[in-house]
Scaffold this motif. Structure first.
Motif, PDB file in Angstrom:
ATOM      1  N   LYS A 189       0.777  -1.327   0.019  1.00 26.89           N
ATOM      2  CA  LYS A 189      -0.071   0.113  -0.050  1.00 26.89           C
ATOM      3  C   LYS A 189       0.769   1.412   0.051  1.00 26.89           C
ATOM      4  CE  LYS A 189      -3.816  -2.135   2.312  1.00 26.89           C
ATOM      5  NZ  LYS A 189      -4.886  -2.291   3.455  1.00 26.89           N
ATOM      6  N   GLU A 190       2.096   1.115  -0.260  1.00 26.35           N
ATOM      7  CA  GLU A 190       3.034   2.313  -0.474  1.00 26.35           C
ATOM      8  C   GLU A 190       2.424   3.175  -1.575  1.00 26.35           C
ATOM      9  OE1 GLU A 190       7.887   3.476  -0.585  1.00 26.35           O
ATOM     10  OE2 GLU A 190       7.206   1.555  -1.247  1.00 26.35           O
ATOM     11  N   PRO A 191       2.223   4.578  -1.414  1.00 28.12           N
ATOM     12  CA  PRO A 191       1.899   5.199  -2.533  1.00 28.12           C
ATOM     13  C   PRO A 191       2.876   5.579  -3.627  1.00 28.12           C
ATOM     14  CG  PRO A 191       2.106   6.675  -0.450  1.00 28.12           C
ATOM     15  CD  PRO A 191       2.263   5.082  -0.203  1.00 28.12           C
ATOM     16  N   VAL A 192       2.484   5.638  -4.688  1.00 27.80           N
ATOM     17  CA  VAL A 192       3.381   5.965  -5.716  1.00 27.80           C
ATOM     18  C   VAL A 192       3.214   7.478  -6.044  1.00 27.80           C
ATOM     19  CG1 VAL A 192       3.985   5.875  -8.286  1.00 27.80           C
ATOM     20  CG2 VAL A 192       3.039   3.810  -6.925  1.00 27.80           C
ATOM     21  N   THR A 193       4.324   8.357  -5.725  1.00 27.78           N
ATOM     22  CA  THR A 193       4.260   9.620  -5.904  1.00 27.78           C
ATOM     23  C   THR A 193       4.486  10.205  -7.228  1.00 27.78           C
ATOM     24  OG1 THR A 193       6.934   9.842  -5.841  1.00 27.78           O
ATOM     25  CG2 THR A 193       5.581   9.849  -3.575  1.00 27.78           C
ATOM     26  N   VAL A 194       4.263  11.415  -7.571  1.00 25.38           N
ATOM     27  CA  VAL A 194       4.596  11.967  -9.084  1.00 25.38           C
ATOM     28  C   VAL A 194       5.959  11.745  -9.482  1.00 25.38           C
ATOM     29  CG1 VAL A 194       4.333  13.721 -10.547  1.00 25.38           C
ATOM     30  CG2 VAL A 194       2.508  13.297  -8.937  1.00 25.38           C
ATOM     31  N   GLU A 195       6.904  12.099  -8.238  1.00 21.61           N
ATOM     32  CA  GLU A 195       8.287  12.004  -8.744  1.00 21.61           C
ATOM     33  C   GLU A 195       8.831  10.759  -9.130  1.00 21.61           C
ATOM     34  OE1 GLU A 195       6.827  13.415  -6.163  1.00 21.61           O
ATOM     35  OE2 GLU A 195       7.188  15.784  -6.246  1.00 21.61           O
ATOM     36  N   LYS A 196       8.274   9.723  -8.292  1.00 22.32           N
ATOM     37  CA  LYS A 196       8.941   8.387  -8.451  1.00 22.32           C
ATOM     38  C   LYS A 196       8.260   7.883  -9.872  1.00 22.32           C
ATOM     39  CE  LYS A 196       9.164   4.032  -6.354  1.00 22.32           C
ATOM     40  NZ  LYS A 196       8.987   3.096  -5.191  1.00 22.32           N
ATOM     41  N   ALA A 197       6.982   8.359 -10.251  1.00 19.78           N
ATOM     42  CA  ALA A 197       6.576   7.704 -11.575  1.00 19.78           C
ATOM     43  C   ALA A 197       7.167   8.606 -12.837  1.00 19.78           C
ATOM     44  CB  ALA A 197       4.904   8.256 -11.635  1.00 19.78           C
ATOM     45  N   ALA A 198       7.553   9.663 -12.585  1.00 22.06           N
ATOM     46  CA  ALA A 198       8.256  10.320 -13.637  1.00 22.06           C
ATOM     47  C   ALA A 198       9.674   9.916 -13.729  1.00 22.06           C
ATOM     48  CB  ALA A 198       8.424  12.113 -13.026  1.00 22.06           C
TER      49      ALA A 198
END
Length: 273
Positions: A189-198
């Protein structure tokens, strides 16, 4: 690869890494540079004095290196093998030699009680990795060479800034026709951040011209998750990127009592950010 630097202290672990490097060199057409860094022995006294002369020590070690070279050439008759000796601290001299000889890869051995994290602690390997920009292949004493069919990149989904590192990985995959498994261990359930996705998209772009699969295993412990992935997917070589404040750096700093579950039969290739 054109040049593989193989540091040796004449131990069983170093010998095993040396023969692993010879197999790599045979498969890629690289030459081997066998290197030994040594300290000048001194007497324990109020005024330190040299026990043996530099000439005597150099002569003895040169003969020892040449004997090792002959042993290599008796098995790998077509290899180009050169020997180098230098007085000084191992990590510093290995890094300097790698730069001087324009080495493409450094292959080193490790020994220990079966846990890679503990094995690396306190060794010259840590210091060397931090001193050189050359990829370092850490070969456990139990490892035996086999053509790597499956290479796994433990990723934090950050772009690898060092283009030479990513190109080295691609060349390795090409030379052995190996398949790349890119995996990122994350907590449930660790959220995927915008920075990590980019960052993930940028990494995908870097690897767009090599065949690879993506995996996102869940585990509360990143170290345990890496170990589980390597085992379950029968990985032949594990690749990690040395970054500050990265899991690899934490692995190097881990105490001897912390559970380190990496299997020592898996060679570890360390690339640089």
């Amino acid at each position: 690869m054109k040049t593989i630097l193989v540091p040796t202290d004449f131990s069983k672990s170093a010998e095993n890494a040396m023969y692993y490097a010879c197999e790599l060199a045979s498969a890629t057409g690289a030459k081997i540079i066998l290197f030994h860094a040594y300290h000048i022995p001194v007497a324990v006294a109020e005024m330190p004095t040299i026990v043996v002369s530099m000439e005597e020590l150099d002569k003895e070690l040169t003969a020892k290196m040449e004997k090792v070279k002959e042993e290599i050439l008796s098995v790998y008759k077509l290899l180009i093998v050169k020997c180098e000796l230098k007085a000084g601290f191992a990590a510093e001299e290995i890094a300097d030699m790698a730069k001087e000889k324009n080495a493409d890869l450094i292959v080193m051995g490790i020994t220990g009680a079966g846990k890679l994290g503990q094995v690396l602690i306190g060794s010259n390997t840590i210091s060397l990795i931090r001193r050189t920009a050359v990829p370092v292949l850490v070969v456990p004493e139990e490892a035996r060479f086999r053509v790597p069919a499956s290479i796994a990149l433990a990723s934090d989904y950050k772009e690898i800034q060092n283009n030479e590192s990513i190109e080295f990985l691609k060349k390795l995959l090409h030379d052995f026709n190996a398949h790349l498994l890119v995996f990122n261990v994350h907590k449930e359930k660790e959220p995927v951040t915008v920075e990590k996705a980019a960052a993930g998209l940028r990494l995908e772009n870097q690897l767009s011209d090599v065949e690879h699969d993506l995996y996102f295993p869940e585990d509360e412990s990143v170290i345990h998750g890496i170990d589980e992935f390597v085992t379950n997917h029968q990985v032949d070589m594990l690749v990690m990127v040395s970054r500050k404040h990265h899991i690899f750096d934490r692995l190097l700093h881990a105490s001897n009592t912390k559970r380190m579950l990496f299997h020592t039969h898996i060679p570890l290739l360390v690339l640089h950010e």
